[in-house]
Write a protein that holds these residues in place. Structure first.
Motif, short mmCIF file in Angstrom:
data_model
loop_
_atom_site.label_atom_id
_atom_site.label_comp_id
_atom_site.label_asym_id
_atom_site.label_seq_id
_atom_site.Cartn_x
_atom_site.Cartn_y
_atom_site.Cartn_z
N ILE A 147 -2.94 -12.48 -70.84
CA ILE A 147 -1.48 -12.50 -71.01
C ILE A 147 -0.80 -11.98 -69.74
CG2 ILE A 147 0.43 -11.48 -72.31
CD1 ILE A 147 -1.41 -11.46 -74.77
N LEU A 148 -1.37 -10.93 -69.15
CA LEU A 148 -0.81 -10.36 -67.92
C LEU A 148 -0.85 -11.39 -66.79
CD1 LEU A 148 0.25 -7.97 -66.26
CD2 LEU A 148 -2.13 -7.25 -65.92
N GLN A 149 -1.94 -12.12 -66.66
CA GLN A 149 -2.06 -13.12 -65.60
C GLN A 149 -1.02 -14.23 -65.75
OE1 GLN A 149 -5.91 -15.00 -65.47
NE2 GLN A 149 -5.53 -16.01 -63.51
N ARG A 150 -0.83 -14.69 -66.98
CA ARG A 150 0.19 -15.73 -67.22
C ARG A 150 1.59 -15.19 -66.91
NH1 ARG A 150 1.41 -18.86 -73.00
NH2 ARG A 150 3.44 -19.71 -72.36
N LEU A 151 1.81 -13.93 -67.24
CA LEU A 151 3.12 -13.32 -66.99
C LEU A 151 3.38 -13.17 -65.50
CD1 LEU A 151 5.64 -12.12 -68.25
CD2 LEU A 151 4.45 -9.94 -68.45
N HIS A 152 2.37 -12.74 -64.75
CA HIS A 152 2.52 -12.64 -63.29
C HIS A 152 2.92 -13.99 -62.71
CE1 HIS A 152 1.54 -8.61 -62.22
NE2 HIS A 152 0.30 -8.62 -62.70
N LYS A 153 2.30 -15.06 -63.20
CA LYS A 153 2.59 -16.39 -62.69
C LYS A 153 4.05 -16.75 -62.92
CE LYS A 153 0.93 -21.18 -62.97
NZ LYS A 153 -0.03 -22.11 -63.63
N GLU A 154 4.57 -16.46 -64.12
CA GLU A 154 5.98 -16.77 -64.40
C GLU A 154 6.91 -15.95 -63.53
OE1 GLU A 154 8.31 -17.28 -68.46
OE2 GLU A 154 8.29 -15.15 -67.90
#
Length: 492
Positions: free
Chosen positions: A320-327
């Motif tokens: 979830i953190l990785q996807r959030l960083h991307k956004e």
């Protein structure tokens, strides 16, 4: 202190007498009854929200469960239709939060604590314009400056990284202070808020505060006789500061966008009047200072806790953190690092993440109302007498598997736009619901999303497993001692 201790002795005697004389209050109404909840809280080590959840979970087939808060009959609601009645359709029967305050407790005379319906209604009408979209756009720019200074503070101060909740609390206090009073151009860093110590002390759970609430619940007469104050120790500082700022702004009205500017305009307009009748209220410095104090009550601890729990869950969920960083990286690159009011809406996944945090860890673990006139709840056809305390156990409802399957799982996808239609009405209410819904909910969203966006643009989190350990608190869900490792991202 001696008077308080003597009062406790008297109260315990009165409570024991009451317990015998009124011990079957709910049984006589054919309502399932459990032991005194406030005594369980005082003598235990759990938050009141966890105690309510235990009662809620133990009676899955009941629309409500009866108990007591000291001498007050208390009804814990489980049925969402009854909750809707209390918060909205039958609001005037439950307009009070049931918090007894003394007239001499000046800072308690605010829209959070006021029980007098007419007084509350008039003040709320006058505060609402502070949260229009145009005002929030201006405040977003103020919050943006605070968020940037916040990240720099975390980068440069190792102690802040070792005490993450303190860092977050500094940020939320600074944003509220800047939104209420404007940014001090003489101050090099917005994190240097003069309100930090006052805000921290006023909201830190304490035994003395719990005892004061116990006295006010068991014997409002004694509470008034002793002239006890919930926030008395902060009056001299906070009201003094507000008086100076109001006086200065009257002579130099350079900013009417912050709360001080709104206060000056209210005072210029004369008595505050209810739009529906002839009720009038004088906007004194003290009354307006109490409303400013409400911003700190409603926005500092709740915002810091929401950010804190979000970061704890992100550290426990690397995907979830990785996807959030991307956004966040994509939005920052598209906007050249400018998180404005309109840009906030582009942080869709971050909004989903925060909403899921608010589900698992609602800022207030329960909502409380007091019945101010005899009425009847629709489900169960239960008569509720004036003076009965009604509890809506938010934390329990948010973790009810009937409403949120696999409730312990942190799953932001619950809040994807296409899933919004499946939410049960009055089953998700992190900011309350109905006519006493939090005035500053939209402001709080901007405050939290901005702070997290700027922080996670520069930092990531070391993976860890998080198990909540809530502190003993009579209002909120807190776990301020838990930590996570903030790691500076490369090339940021």
């Amino acid at each position: 202190m001696l008077l308080i201790l003597l009062s406790i002795c008297v109260i315990l005697v009165v409570w024991l007498i009451f317990r015998q004389s009124n011990k079957d209050y709910w049984k006589k109404l054919n309502v399932v009854q459990v032991n005194d909840l406030f005594m369980s809280f005082l003598l235990g080590d759990r938050s009141i929200a966890e105690i309510y959840k235990e009662v809620y979970d133990s009676h899955p087939n009941e629309p409500h469960v009866g108990s007591f808060m000291m001498t007050k009959p208390t009804l814990i609601l489980r049925d969402l239709q009854n909750i809707q009645a209390v918060l909205n359709t039958d609001f005037e029967s439950f307009s009070s939060r049931g918090i007894n305050c003394n007239d001499n407790d000046l800072l308690a005379d605010n829209v959070v604590f006021i029980s007098d319906y007419q007084r509350w209604k008039t003040i709320r009408q006058k505060l609402t314009p502070f949260f229009t979209s145009s005002k929030l756009k201006i405040m977003t720019n103020v919050i943006k400056e605070c968020a940037r200074d916040f990240v720099e503070m975390v980068k440069q101060n190792k102690e802040m990284r070792e005490k993450p909740f303190t860092a977050l609390y500094t940020y939320t206090t600074a944003t509220i202070g800047a939104s209420v009073c404007g940014i001090d151009t003489q101050m090099k860093n917005t994190m240097q808020s003069p309100f930090l110590e006052m805000s921290w002390k006023s909201l830190e759970p304490s035994t003395i505060t719990d005892i004061k609430f116990a006295i006010s619940t068991l014997s409002p007469t004694l509470f008034k006789l002793l002239k006890l104050k919930i926030f008395g120790e902060h009056e001299e500082f906070f009201i003094g500061v507000m008086k100076k700022m109001l006086a200065a702004r009257r002579n130099d009205p350079h900013n009417i966008s912050d709360f001080i500017g709104l206060c000056v305009e209210l005072q210029k307009a004369g008595p505050m009047k209810d739009k529906s009748n002839d009720y009038e209220l004088e906007p004194t410095d003290e009354l307006l200072a109490a409303q400013a104090f409400f911003f700190f009550l409603a926005g500092t601890d709740t915002g810091a806790n929401t950010m804190h729990f979000t970061l704890l869950e992100l550290a426990s969920n690397p995907d979830i953190l990785q996807r959030l960083h991307k956004e966040i990286d994509q939005v920052f690159e598209e906007t050249n690092g400018e998180v404005t009011y309109d840009v906030i809406d582009k942080l869709v996944y971050l909004d989903m993440v925060v909403n899921e945090t608010l589900r698992k860890f609602p800022p207030l673990g329960a909502l409380q109302r007091e019945c101010v006139r005899n009425t009847v709840l629709p489900v169960g056809n239960l008569k509720v007498d004036r003076g009965v305390t009604v509890v809506i156990p938010t934390y329990a409802i948010h973790t009810d598997e009937n409403f949120f399957p696999n409730p312990e799982k942190f799953d932001p996808e619950r809040f994807a736009p296409e899933n919004a239609a499946y939410f049960p009405k009055y089953g998700y209410m992190p900011f309350g619901e109905g006519r006493r819904i939090c005035l500053g909910s939209r402001y709080g969203r901007i405050q939290v999303l901005s702070g997290l966006a700027y922080l996670l643009r520069s930092f990531t989190l070391k993976p860890q497993n998080y198990t909540p350990r809530f502190q003993k608190s009579s209002f909120s869900l807190r776990d301020t001692n838990s930590k996570y490792d903030l790691i500076l991202r490369k090339n940021m």
